[in-house]
Design an enzyme around this catalytic site. Sequence first.
Site, PDB file in Angstrom:
ATOM      1  N   THR A   1       0.839  -1.219   0.000  1.00 19.92           N
ATOM      2  CA  THR A   1       0.000   0.000   0.000  1.00 19.92           C
ATOM      3  C   THR A   1       0.867   1.259   0.000  1.00 19.92           C
ATOM      4  O   THR A   1       0.494   2.263  -0.609  1.00 19.92           O
ATOM      5  CB  THR A   1      -0.968   0.034   1.201  1.00 19.92           C
ATOM      6  OG1 THR A   1      -0.221  -0.056   2.414  1.00 19.92           O
ATOM      7  CG2 THR A   1      -1.992  -1.088   1.135  1.00 19.92           C
TER       8      THR A   1
ATOM      9  N   ARG B   1      -8.891  -5.397   1.791  1.00 22.76           N
ATOM     10  CA  ARG B   1      -9.750  -5.374   2.978  1.00 22.76           C
ATOM     11  C   ARG B   1      -9.366  -4.307   4.005  1.00 22.76           C
ATOM     12  O   ARG B   1     -10.039  -4.195   5.034  1.00 22.76           O
ATOM     13  CB  ARG B   1      -9.725  -6.751   3.661  1.00 22.76           C
ATOM     14  CG  ARG B   1     -10.225  -7.865   2.772  1.00 22.76           C
ATOM     15  CD  ARG B   1     -10.208  -9.182   3.526  1.00 22.76           C
ATOM     16  NE  ARG B   1     -10.601 -10.297   2.682  1.00 22.76           N
ATOM     17  CZ  ARG B   1      -9.787 -10.961   1.866  1.00 22.76           C
ATOM     18  NH1 ARG B   1      -8.515 -10.618   1.776  1.00 22.76           N
ATOM     19  NH2 ARG B   1     -10.228 -11.959   1.130  1.00 22.76           N
TER      20      ARG B   1
ATOM     21  N   ASP C   1       2.004  -8.481  -7.464  1.00 22.08           N
ATOM     22  CA  ASP C   1       2.530  -7.265  -8.083  1.00 22.08           C
ATOM     23  C   ASP C   1       4.004  -7.351  -8.490  1.00 22.08           C
ATOM     24  O   ASP C   1       4.505  -6.445  -9.166  1.00 22.08           O
ATOM     25  CB  ASP C   1       2.308  -6.051  -7.160  1.00 22.08           C
ATOM     26  CG  ASP C   1       2.907  -6.234  -5.756  1.00 22.08           C
ATOM     27  OD1 ASP C   1       3.932  -6.923  -5.615  1.00 22.08           O
ATOM     28  OD2 ASP C   1       2.341  -5.661  -4.807  1.00 22.08           O
TER      29      ASP C   1
ATOM     30  N   HIS D   1      -0.414 -16.803  -5.070  1.00 16.15           N
ATOM     31  CA  HIS D   1      -1.600 -16.388  -5.828  1.00 16.15           C
ATOM     32  C   HIS D   1      -1.255 -15.922  -7.234  1.00 16.15           C
ATOM     33  O   HIS D   1      -2.058 -15.242  -7.867  1.00 16.15           O
ATOM     34  CB  HIS D   1      -2.374 -15.301  -5.061  1.00 16.15           C
ATOM     35  CG  HIS D   1      -2.970 -15.819  -3.775  1.00 16.15           C
ATOM     36  ND1 HIS D   1      -3.312 -15.012  -2.720  1.00 16.15           N
ATOM     37  CD2 HIS D   1      -3.278 -17.090  -3.392  1.00 16.15           C
ATOM     38  CE1 HIS D   1      -3.810 -15.763  -1.736  1.00 16.15           C
ATOM     39  NE2 HIS D   1      -3.790 -17.018  -2.118  1.00 16.15           N
TER      40      HIS D   1
ATOM     41  N   CYS E   1      -4.093 -18.592 -20.801  1.00 12.95           N
ATOM     42  CA  CYS E   1      -5.347 -18.949 -21.469  1.00 12.95           C
ATOM     43  C   CYS E   1      -6.071 -19.986 -20.605  1.00 12.95           C
ATOM     44  O   CYS E   1      -5.487 -21.006 -20.242  1.00 12.95           O
ATOM     45  CB  CYS E   1      -5.068 -19.522 -22.857  1.00 12.95           C
ATOM     46  SG  CYS E   1      -6.566 -20.208 -23.616  1.00 12.95           S
TER      47      CYS E   1
ATOM     48  N   CYS F   1      -7.344 -15.815 -26.776  1.00 18.11           N
ATOM     49  CA  CYS F   1      -6.052 -16.493 -26.921  1.00 18.11           C
ATOM     50  C   CYS F   1      -5.702 -16.594 -28.409  1.00 18.11           C
ATOM     51  O   CYS F   1      -6.531 -17.000 -29.225  1.00 18.11           O
ATOM     52  CB  CYS F   1      -6.140 -17.892 -26.309  1.00 18.11           C
ATOM     53  SG  CYS F   1      -4.664 -18.902 -26.583  1.00 18.11           S
TER      54      CYS F   1
ATOM     55  N   SER G   1      -4.327  -9.742   6.210  1.00 15.70           N
ATOM     56  CA  SER G   1      -5.427  -9.900   7.167  1.00 15.70           C
ATOM     57  C   SER G   1      -5.564 -11.360   7.589  1.00 15.70           C
ATOM     58  O   SER G   1      -6.364 -11.676   8.455  1.00 15.70           O
ATOM     59  CB  SER G   1      -6.731  -9.399   6.550  1.00 15.70           C
ATOM     60  OG  SER G   1      -7.009 -10.106   5.355  1.00 15.70           O
TER      61      SER G   1
HETATM   62  P1  NAD Z   1      -5.903  -7.821   2.735  1.00 18.33           P
HETATM   63  O1  NAD Z   1      -6.368  -6.704   1.869  1.00 18.33           O
HETATM   64  O2  NAD Z   1      -6.905  -8.835   3.177  1.00 18.33           O
HETATM   65  O3  NAD Z   1      -5.237  -7.260   4.083  1.00 18.33           O
HETATM   66  C1  NAD Z   1      -4.214  -6.298   4.065  1.00 18.33           C
HETATM   67  C2  NAD Z   1      -3.903  -5.924   5.514  1.00 18.33           C
HETATM   68  O4  NAD Z   1      -2.779  -5.055   5.510  1.00 18.33           O
HETATM   69  C3  NAD Z   1      -5.054  -5.194   6.208  1.00 18.33           C
HETATM   70  O5  NAD Z   1      -5.356  -5.841   7.437  1.00 18.33           O
HETATM   71  C4  NAD Z   1      -4.500  -3.781   6.427  1.00 18.33           C
HETATM   72  O6  NAD Z   1      -4.925  -3.218   7.658  1.00 18.33           O
HETATM   73  C5  NAD Z   1      -3.005  -4.006   6.446  1.00 18.33           C
HETATM   74  N1  NAD Z   1      -2.235  -2.863   5.957  1.00 18.33           N
HETATM   75  C6  NAD Z   1      -2.422  -2.198   4.783  1.00 18.33           C
HETATM   76  N2  NAD Z   1      -1.457  -1.268   4.611  1.00 18.33           N
HETATM   77  C7  NAD Z   1      -0.659  -1.332   5.717  1.00 18.33           C
HETATM   78  C8  NAD Z   1       0.496  -0.624   6.125  1.00 18.33           C
HETATM   79  N3  NAD Z   1       1.047   0.326   5.360  1.00 18.33           N
HETATM   80  N4  NAD Z   1       1.060  -0.932   7.328  1.00 18.33           N
HETATM   81  C9  NAD Z   1       0.497  -1.896   8.122  1.00 18.33           C
HETATM   82  N5  NAD Z   1      -0.576  -2.630   7.779  1.00 18.33           N
HETATM   83  C10 NAD Z   1      -1.157  -2.349   6.575  1.00 18.33           C
HETATM   84  O7  NAD Z   1      -4.667  -8.467   1.989  1.00 18.33           O
HETATM   85  P2  NAD Z   1      -4.258  -9.984   1.839  1.00 18.33           P
HETATM   86  O8  NAD Z   1      -4.312 -10.650   3.184  1.00 18.33           O
HETATM   87  O9  NAD Z   1      -3.002  -9.998   1.081  1.00 18.33           O
HETATM   88  O10 NAD Z   1      -5.411 -10.609   0.929  1.00 18.33           O
HETATM   89  C11 NAD Z   1      -5.806  -9.994  -0.263  1.00 18.33           C
HETATM   90  C12 NAD Z   1      -5.683 -10.868  -1.492  1.00 18.33           C
HETATM   91  O11 NAD Z   1      -5.718 -10.014  -2.611  1.00 18.33           O
HETATM   92  C13 NAD Z   1      -4.384 -11.591  -1.571  1.00 18.33           C
HETATM   93  O12 NAD Z   1      -4.669 -12.910  -1.812  1.00 18.33           O
HETATM   94  C14 NAD Z   1      -3.630 -10.984  -2.757  1.00 18.33           C
HETATM   95  O13 NAD Z   1      -3.366 -12.001  -3.712  1.00 18.33           O
HETATM   96  C15 NAD Z   1      -4.571 -10.040  -3.411  1.00 18.33           C
HETATM   97  N6  NAD Z   1      -4.085  -8.644  -3.543  1.00 18.33           N
HETATM   98  C16 NAD Z   1      -2.801  -8.418  -3.935  1.00 18.33           C
HETATM   99  C17 NAD Z   1      -2.347  -7.117  -4.068  1.00 18.33           C
HETATM  100  C18 NAD Z   1      -0.919  -6.893  -4.473  1.00 18.33           C
HETATM  101  O14 NAD Z   1      -0.342  -7.734  -5.165  1.00 18.33           O
HETATM  102  N7  NAD Z   1      -0.286  -5.784  -4.062  1.00 18.33           N
HETATM  103  C19 NAD Z   1      -3.187  -6.029  -3.803  1.00 18.33           C
HETATM  104  C20 NAD Z   1      -4.510  -6.308  -3.428  1.00 18.33           C
HETATM  105  C21 NAD Z   1      -4.940  -7.619  -3.297  1.00 18.33           C
END
Ligand code: NAD
Length: 259
Positions: free
Chosen positions: A31, A39, A109, A126, A134, A159, A201
């Site tokens: 992020t 989430r 990413d 993931h 495809c 494809c 999460s």
């Molecule tokens: P999630 O969105 O369920 O949880 C992310 C957690 O990180 C949250 O609890 C949030 O409070 C915490 N968080 C966010 N920014 C933060 C920061 N700067 N410092 C501290 N805590 C922070 O993410 P997940 O558990 O990875 O599940 C989401 C699914 O979606 C994954 O399976 C993933 O494959 C996919 N996803 C990937 C990306 C990516 O590749 N960057 C982005 C979004 C979703």
Amino acid sequence: MSSPEPPIASVRAWIEDARRIVILTGAGISTESGIPDFRGPQGVWTKDPQAEKLSNIHYYVADPEIRRKSWRARLAHPAWTARPNAGHAAIVELERRGKLHALITQNIDGLHQKAGNSPERVIEVHGTVHTVVCLSCGWKGPMQATLDRVRSGESDPPCGHCGGILKSDTISFGQALAPAVIDRAMQCAAEADLLLSIGTSLQVYPIAGAVPAAKHAGARVVIVNAEPTPFDGIADAVLRDSIGETLPRIVGMSAVPLA
Ligand code: NAD
């Protein structure tokens, strides 16, 4: 109930002692590179629950409009321009010190590799958004070439080999995980002497199970996440501050090089 939070110094000492650190990362580590999580408070699904449909294989296969929307979203995906942040850099430093046994990531990413972690140490449970697949014949190719087709006017490019539906090579809800990849990740978790769960999460299974698996096998567990997780109660430490600030501190980095 959460474990009491020991000072950063304790976690830093555990890292110094550790020889086989396994890291599990989620969307929260990216992020601060400008890629929203799903989430968290600013998450894609938190703001727009309908967006979850774009991550569900059943809607994707059944509905051409969902696919067109997905391709438009991929064109604008922040991963193409995002830069790794200080959190990613701290994990690279652990590998440089020879302490990183495995880096299990739910992220798609590619930022861990972009930051400098060796691809063979990164287990992408993931998949990756940098590749297309495809759904019919299994052909795979680079994402950017397919995005060029979208830019040229193909709103849902088929494809080139069999005419099947193309999709990013990521695991959507409703899609099977790759058993060998999950097995490798769980095996590594069981071999850890310290497991760091960062920015997830811990709601997505089976990989969330890596945390209790490591604990039961004798590892210390540290959770770095802004919000509570279901496994805070078994963690030896829970750190809630920003990942980009916390990781360099627990790794003991003075100046953080950004990629
Ligand atoms: P999630 O969105 O369920 O949880 C992310 C957690 O990180 C949250 O609890 C949030 O409070 C915490 N968080 C966010 N920014 C933060 C920061 N700067 N410092 C501290 N805590 C922070 O993410 P997940 O558990 O990875 O599940 C989401 C699914 O979606 C994954 O399976 C993933 O494959 C996919 N996803 C990937 C990306 C990516 O590749 N960057 C982005 C979004 C979703």
